[in-house]
Design a protein around this motif. Structure first.
Motif, PDB file in Angstrom:
ATOM      1  N   LYS A  30      40.374  47.742  34.009  1.00  0.00           N
ATOM      2  CA  LYS A  30      40.946  48.726  34.736  1.00  0.00           C
ATOM      3  C   LYS A  30      42.242  48.248  35.505  1.00  0.00           C
ATOM      4  O   LYS A  30      42.459  47.052  35.958  1.00  0.00           O
ATOM      5  N   GLN A  32      43.931  49.199  38.286  1.00  0.00           N
ATOM      6  CA  GLN A  32      43.982  49.024  39.624  1.00  0.00           C
ATOM      7  C   GLN A  32      43.483  47.391  39.942  1.00  0.00           C
ATOM      8  O   GLN A  32      44.115  46.964  40.791  1.00  0.00           O
ATOM      9  N   THR A  33      42.521  47.074  39.412  1.00  0.00           N
ATOM     10  CA  THR A  33      41.729  45.773  39.384  1.00  0.00           C
ATOM     11  C   THR A  33      42.651  44.817  39.098  1.00  0.00           C
ATOM     12  O   THR A  33      42.827  43.633  40.034  1.00  0.00           O
TER      13      THR A  33
END
Length: 92
Positions: A30, A32-33
């Protein structure tokens, strides 16, 4: 011709780290992660979200990707700030 764009980015100092992050994204990690984990930009705390910005507001190399490259696909670009992985969400 688009006048504004919205993008996520991850900023790191070294090309090798940027390429490693790009490889992780291609394997399904991901965005954002990874931004929260690796980005040295304050936007990293928000998953790399830069929000909406106008053409010419960012440094030229960054701007070129945001207003000319394929949407959603992460792109690697070097600026005076370091190495960016940029994911353009949309243009208006």
């Amino acid at each position: 011709m688009a006048n504004t764009a919205s993008a996520l980015h991850i900023l790191v100092k070294h090309q090798e780290k940027a390429e490693d992050i790009l490889a992780q994204l291609k394997k399904g990690a991901k965005f954002q992660t990874l931004a929260k984990k690796y980005s040295t930009c304050p936007s990293g705390k928000k998953g790399g979200d830069l929000g909406e910005f106008k053409k010419g507001q960012m440094v030229p190399a960054f701007d070129k990707v945001c207003f000319g490259a394929e949407l959603i696909t992460p792109h690697l670009v070097k600026t005076k700030f370091g190495w960016h992985i940029i994911k353009v969400l949309y243009r208006t």
